[in-house]
Design a protein around this motif. Structure first.
Motif, PDB file in Angstrom:
ATOM      1  N   HIS A 142       1.038  -1.212   0.029  1.00 14.61           N
ATOM      2  CA  HIS A 142       0.017   0.007  -0.002  1.00 14.61           C
ATOM      3  C   HIS A 142       0.800   1.199   0.053  1.00 14.61           C
ATOM      4  N   ASP A 145       2.033   1.898  -3.418  1.00 21.03           N
ATOM      5  CA  ASP A 145       1.148   2.506  -4.325  1.00 21.03           C
ATOM      6  C   ASP A 145       1.060   3.763  -4.147  1.00 21.03           C
ATOM      7  N   ILE A 146       0.682   4.313  -2.898  1.00 21.03           N
ATOM      8  CA  ILE A 146       0.703   5.680  -2.503  1.00 21.03           C
ATOM      9  C   ILE A 146       1.899   6.262  -3.194  1.00 21.03           C
ATOM     10  N   ARG A 148       3.831   5.662  -5.616  1.00 21.89           N
ATOM     11  CA  ARG A 148       3.887   5.758  -6.812  1.00 21.89           C
ATOM     12  C   ARG A 148       2.870   6.845  -7.541  1.00 21.89           C
ATOM     13  N   GLN A 149       1.560   6.727  -6.759  1.00 19.53           N
ATOM     14  CA  GLN A 149       0.509   7.706  -6.985  1.00 19.53           C
ATOM     15  C   GLN A 149       0.828   9.198  -6.876  1.00 19.53           C
ATOM     16  N   MET A 150       1.555   9.283  -5.700  1.00 20.06           N
ATOM     17  CA  MET A 150       2.018  10.662  -5.495  1.00 20.06           C
ATOM     18  C   MET A 150       2.956  11.216  -6.423  1.00 20.06           C
ATOM     19  N   LYS A 151       3.879  10.414  -6.852  1.00 22.92           N
ATOM     20  CA  LYS A 151       4.762  10.625  -8.048  1.00 22.92           C
ATOM     21  C   LYS A 151       4.231  11.116  -9.082  1.00 22.92           C
ATOM     22  N   GLU A 152       3.271  10.205  -9.695  1.00 19.18           N
ATOM     23  CA  GLU A 152       2.527  10.607 -10.787  1.00 19.18           C
ATOM     24  C   GLU A 152       1.696  12.203 -10.929  1.00 19.18           C
ATOM     25  N   ARG A 153       1.232  12.330  -9.705  1.00 21.93           N
ATOM     26  CA  ARG A 153       0.608  13.520  -9.272  1.00 21.93           C
ATOM     27  C   ARG A 153       1.624  14.784  -9.553  1.00 21.93           C
TER      28      ARG A 153
END
Length: 156
Positions: A142, A145-146, A148-153
């Motif tokens: 988890h 994943d968080i 990774r999502q923060m990096k994409e944002r």
């Protein structure tokens, strides 16, 4: 010539963090011979199945594999021999009290250099059950994943 006071990690016991809850960690010196130090500096050490035990007022580390030094000839010692940990008497008494509690054990977490000397990060650990290990792996996934999502944002 002054020595640097930075710590250089030589070996790490990753399995210990997977199999145990680390309640407390402390630094200890370790009694080694010269060829063992050279072999450790070369990275030929394995902490995977090692543990420590208190015996007769002294702490010994067992099952720590240090490969024989190639240029060591007659000065090489047995790779799996017991090695004494260097601690103060009060620390040993406190560790003995903790280990006598149910389920606690002493596990070496890492080996590192500090001011040119080999030190052991010794953890007072409690064993994990299988469901605890699964929970830890889920938390790690988890968190990944968080991140990774923060990096994409952050790209936008």
């Amino acid at each position: 010539m002054a020595r640097k006071n930075d710590n250089k990690t030589l070996a790490e016991n990753r399995k210990a963090r997977h199999d145990y809850f680390v309640e407390e960690a402390m630094e200890a010196g370790i009694a080694l011979v010269g060829t063992e130090v050279k072999s450790i500096r070369a990275g030929k050490v394995n902490l995977k199945d090692s543990y420590a035990e208190v015996r007769n007022g002294e702490v010994f580390i067992r099952n720590m594999h240090i490969s024989p030094y190639e240029q060591g000839n007659i000065f090489n010692v047995e790779p799996l021999r017991e090695r004494k940990l260097l601690l103060h008497k009060e620390e040993i008494k406190r560790l003995l009290g903790l280990v006598q509690q149910a389920g606690l054990t002493l596990v070496p977490l890492s080996l590192y250099l500090k001011s040119g000397r080999v030190k052991v990060n010794l953890g007072v650990c409690k064993g994990k059950k299988n469901y605890d290990k699964r929970d830890t792996m889920l938390e790690k996934a988890h968190k990944r994943d968080i991140e990774r999502q923060m990096k994409e944002r952050m790209k936008y």
